[in-house]
Design a protein around this motif. Sequence first.
Motif, PDB file in Angstrom:
ATOM      1  N   THR A  53       0.792  -1.221   0.000  1.00 36.12           N
ATOM      2  CA  THR A  53       0.000   0.000   0.000  1.00 36.12           C
ATOM      3  C   THR A  53       0.830   1.280   0.000  1.00 36.12           C
ATOM      4  O   THR A  53       0.280   2.363   0.003  1.00 36.12           O
ATOM      5  CB  THR A  53      -0.929   0.034   1.227  1.00 36.12           C
ATOM      6  OG1 THR A  53      -0.133  -0.094   2.408  1.00 36.12           O
ATOM      7  CG2 THR A  53      -1.946  -1.086   1.167  1.00 36.12           C
ATOM      8  N   GLY A  54       2.164   1.179  -0.018  1.00 35.84           N
ATOM      9  CA  GLY A  54       2.965   2.382  -0.014  1.00 35.84           C
ATOM     10  C   GLY A  54       3.141   2.924   1.397  1.00 35.84           C
ATOM     11  O   GLY A  54       2.961   2.230   2.382  1.00 35.84           O
ATOM     12  N   ARG A  55       3.490   4.193   1.498  1.00 36.82           N
ATOM     13  CA  ARG A  55       3.768   4.765   2.816  1.00 36.82           C
ATOM     14  C   ARG A  55       2.553   5.501   3.358  1.00 36.82           C
ATOM     15  O   ARG A  55       1.814   6.134   2.614  1.00 36.82           O
ATOM     16  CB  ARG A  55       4.963   5.724   2.726  1.00 36.82           C
ATOM     17  CG  ARG A  55       4.730   6.947   1.857  1.00 36.82           C
ATOM     18  CD  ARG A  55       5.983   7.810   1.801  1.00 36.82           C
ATOM     19  NE  ARG A  55       5.794   8.984   0.980  1.00 36.82           N
ATOM     20  CZ  ARG A  55       5.338  10.152   1.427  1.00 36.82           C
ATOM     21  NH1 ARG A  55       4.991  10.279   2.691  1.00 36.82           N
ATOM     22  NH2 ARG A  55       5.213  11.177   0.617  1.00 36.82           N
ATOM     23  N   PRO A  56       2.332   5.443   4.684  1.00 37.17           N
ATOM     24  CA  PRO A  56       1.198   6.175   5.253  1.00 37.17           C
ATOM     25  C   PRO A  56       1.457   7.665   5.232  1.00 37.17           C
ATOM     26  O   PRO A  56       2.564   8.120   5.507  1.00 37.17           O
ATOM     27  CB  PRO A  56       1.136   5.643   6.693  1.00 37.17           C
ATOM     28  CG  PRO A  56       2.525   5.196   6.986  1.00 37.17           C
ATOM     29  CD  PRO A  56       3.101   4.702   5.694  1.00 37.17           C
ATOM     30  N   VAL A  57       0.435   8.432   4.883  1.00 38.87           N
ATOM     31  CA  VAL A  57       0.596   9.888   4.794  1.00 38.87           C
ATOM     32  C   VAL A  57      -0.381  10.646   5.678  1.00 38.87           C
ATOM     33  O   VAL A  57      -0.237  11.843   5.872  1.00 38.87           O
ATOM     34  CB  VAL A  57       0.437  10.372   3.340  1.00 38.87           C
ATOM     35  CG1 VAL A  57       1.595   9.882   2.480  1.00 38.87           C
ATOM     36  CG2 VAL A  57      -0.893   9.918   2.745  1.00 38.87           C
ATOM     37  N   ALA A  58      -1.391   9.966   6.221  1.00 37.06           N
ATOM     38  CA  ALA A  58      -2.387  10.661   7.039  1.00 37.06           C
ATOM     39  C   ALA A  58      -3.124   9.656   7.904  1.00 37.06           C
ATOM     40  O   ALA A  58      -3.128   8.450   7.630  1.00 37.06           O
ATOM     41  CB  ALA A  58      -3.381  11.423   6.159  1.00 37.06           C
ATOM     42  N   LEU A  76      -9.706  14.319   8.941  1.00 36.41           N
ATOM     43  CA  LEU A  76      -8.284  14.012   8.912  1.00 36.41           C
ATOM     44  C   LEU A  76      -7.660  14.540  10.201  1.00 36.41           C
ATOM     45  O   LEU A  76      -7.651  15.742  10.448  1.00 36.41           O
ATOM     46  CB  LEU A  76      -7.633  14.640   7.690  1.00 36.41           C
ATOM     47  CG  LEU A  76      -8.162  14.159   6.332  1.00 36.41           C
ATOM     48  CD1 LEU A  76      -7.419  14.848   5.198  1.00 36.41           C
ATOM     49  CD2 LEU A  76      -8.056  12.659   6.205  1.00 36.41           C
ATOM     50  N   SER A  77      -7.160  13.632  11.009  1.00 35.75           N
ATOM     51  CA  SER A  77      -6.611  14.020  12.302  1.00 35.75           C
ATOM     52  C   SER A  77      -5.127  14.318  12.243  1.00 35.75           C
ATOM     53  O   SER A  77      -4.570  14.941  13.154  1.00 35.75           O
ATOM     54  CB  SER A  77      -6.859  12.910  13.329  1.00 35.75           C
ATOM     55  OG  SER A  77      -6.297  11.683  12.880  1.00 35.75           O
ATOM     56  N   GLU A  78      -4.464  13.872  11.164  1.00 36.20           N
ATOM     57  CA  GLU A  78      -3.029  14.114  11.036  1.00 36.20           C
ATOM     58  C   GLU A  78      -2.621  13.942   9.581  1.00 36.20           C
ATOM     59  O   GLU A  78      -3.028  12.986   8.916  1.00 36.20           O
ATOM     60  CB  GLU A  78      -2.245  13.123  11.905  1.00 36.20           C
ATOM     61  CG  GLU A  78      -0.748  13.329  11.910  1.00 36.20           C
ATOM     62  CD  GLU A  78      -0.026  12.373  12.847  1.00 36.20           C
ATOM     63  OE1 GLU A  78       1.213  12.327  12.771  1.00 36.20           O
ATOM     64  OE2 GLU A  78      -0.707  11.683  13.623  1.00 36.20           O
ATOM     65  N   LEU A 129      -7.138   3.542   1.644  1.00 30.71           N
ATOM     66  CA  LEU A 129      -7.589   3.877   2.991  1.00 30.71           C
ATOM     67  C   LEU A 129      -7.810   2.572   3.743  1.00 30.71           C
ATOM     68  O   LEU A 129      -8.540   1.691   3.284  1.00 30.71           O
ATOM     69  CB  LEU A 129      -8.893   4.673   2.966  1.00 30.71           C
ATOM     70  CG  LEU A 129      -8.844   6.139   2.527  1.00 30.71           C
ATOM     71  CD1 LEU A 129      -8.574   6.253   1.031  1.00 30.71           C
ATOM     72  CD2 LEU A 129     -10.146   6.834   2.877  1.00 30.71           C
ATOM     73  N   ARG A 130      -7.183   2.457   4.884  1.00 31.60           N
ATOM     74  CA  ARG A 130      -7.336   1.249   5.698  1.00 31.60           C
ATOM     75  C   ARG A 130      -7.774   1.654   7.094  1.00 31.60           C
ATOM     76  O   ARG A 130      -7.200   2.558   7.704  1.00 31.60           O
ATOM     77  CB  ARG A 130      -6.020   0.463   5.748  1.00 31.60           C
ATOM     78  CG  ARG A 130      -5.585  -0.051   4.388  1.00 31.60           C
ATOM     79  CD  ARG A 130      -4.276  -0.784   4.460  1.00 31.60           C
ATOM     80  NE  ARG A 130      -4.363  -1.930   5.361  1.00 31.60           N
ATOM     81  CZ  ARG A 130      -3.328  -2.730   5.617  1.00 31.60           C
ATOM     82  NH1 ARG A 130      -2.160  -2.494   5.063  1.00 31.60           N
ATOM     83  NH2 ARG A 130      -3.471  -3.756   6.427  1.00 31.60           N
ATOM     84  N   SER A 131      -8.787   0.990   7.601  1.00 31.12           N
ATOM     85  CA  SER A 131      -9.293   1.316   8.937  1.00 31.12           C
ATOM     86  C   SER A 131      -9.886   0.068   9.561  1.00 31.12           C
ATOM     87  O   SER A 131     -10.070  -0.957   8.900  1.00 31.12           O
ATOM     88  CB  SER A 131     -10.343   2.432   8.861  1.00 31.12           C
ATOM     89  OG  SER A 131     -11.420   2.050   8.024  1.00 31.12           O
ATOM     90  N   GLY A 188      -8.336   5.004  11.162  1.00 24.92           N
ATOM     91  CA  GLY A 188      -7.658   4.512   9.975  1.00 24.92           C
ATOM     92  C   GLY A 188      -6.491   5.354   9.534  1.00 24.92           C
ATOM     93  O   GLY A 188      -6.147   6.383  10.137  1.00 24.92           O
ATOM     94  N   GLN A 189      -5.872   4.895   8.442  1.00 22.56           N
ATOM     95  CA  GLN A 189      -4.729   5.553   7.842  1.00 22.56           C
ATOM     96  C   GLN A 189      -4.945   5.656   6.334  1.00 22.56           C
ATOM     97  O   GLN A 189      -5.674   4.848   5.742  1.00 22.56           O
ATOM     98  CB  GLN A 189      -3.446   4.762   8.100  1.00 22.56           C
ATOM     99  CG  GLN A 189      -3.028   4.722   9.566  1.00 22.56           C
ATOM    100  CD  GLN A 189      -1.841   3.784   9.765  1.00 22.56           C
ATOM    101  OE1 GLN A 189      -1.907   2.605   9.450  1.00 22.56           O
ATOM    102  NE2 GLN A 189      -0.746   4.325  10.265  1.00 22.56           N
ATOM    103  N   ILE A 190      -4.285   6.629   5.713  1.00 21.25           N
ATOM    104  CA  ILE A 190      -4.299   6.795   4.266  1.00 21.25           C
ATOM    105  C   ILE A 190      -2.891   6.528   3.753  1.00 21.25           C
ATOM    106  O   ILE A 190      -1.906   6.988   4.340  1.00 21.25           O
ATOM    107  CB  ILE A 190      -4.749   8.213   3.877  1.00 21.25           C
ATOM    108  CG1 ILE A 190      -6.190   8.461   4.346  1.00 21.25           C
ATOM    109  CG2 ILE A 190      -4.644   8.423   2.366  1.00 21.25           C
ATOM    110  CD1 ILE A 190      -6.682   9.875   4.103  1.00 21.25           C
TER     111      ILE A 190
END
Length: 243
Positions: free
Chosen positions: A34-39, A64-66, A186-188, A211-213
Motif C-alpha cells: 500500500t505504499g507509505r502512510p501519509v495521514a 483528517l486528524s493528522e 484507505l485502511r481502517s 484509519g490511515q491513508i
Amino acid sequence: MKRLLLVAMFVVVGFALPGYSDQKGTTAESDARTGRPVARFSSWVLFRGGRIVQGAPFLIYGFLSEIGELPQLTQSLKNESSAILTFVVEGTARDMKRGEGALLIESEGTLRVFFDPQAKRDFTEPRSFRTGTEVATYTLQRQVLLNPDGGWLFDRSLAQLTSSQDFTIDKTEINLSRLWGARLTLRSQARAGDRLPSPIPEFSGAIPYLGQIFIDAERTERQSLTPAIVTHRDSSAPGRNWG
C-alpha cells in the motif's frame, strides 16, 4: 476449516492480520502493498441493519486528524469539532461473500473531501462534515471483512482521484492531487461491538473507525512539475516526509 476460510479471505482482499490494530503502523508486507502512510483519520460508518443486499446504502463521514506534511493541522486539533479537513463517502453494496462465520462485503461510492476552517463538526450531525469547499473528489472501491473472532471489522478502500482544487492552511497552499497523487488506499478498523445509535433515521446504527491513508505503492515519486505544498512565506521550503 473455519479458520482456513477466514485467513484465505484476509489474503484475497489484502488485509493485515491483527498487529495493525494499534493504528501506528503495518507489517512490512502490507506497507509494500500500500505504499507509505501519509495521514490518519477518524470516522463513523452508518449502515442499515438486517440482511445486506446489493444496492444497500452506506454513509461514511470523518476528519483528517493528522497529515505528515502538514504538522500545523494537528496543533489546534482537539477532536472533531475543530477539524478543518473532513470527508464524506456515499455508496452502495455491490457484492457479499460469506465463509463459515466470516463475511466480506464489497461496495462502491464517491469520496469527497471538504475544507472549512470555521466549521464546528459533530459526529452526531453528519451534515456538519459537508460544509465548506469541496477540495477533492474520488471514486471509491470498498471491501469490509468481518472477523468473527473478537468481532473486528477491517475496511480497505481504493480511491481514484477525479478532481481537486487548491486551498490554503496557515498561508500554505495545498492541492491533494499534487500532495498525494491520483490513487490512494484507505485502511481502517473497528469493533462491531462498539456500535452506536445512528444520528440519521434511515440508518440503523453507526460504528466508529480509526484509519490511515496510504499513497499507492505504484506511485513512487510525485509526478508533477508543481510543488505539492507552496508556503507563501517561504516558497522554497521543502515538504516534511512522514512514515
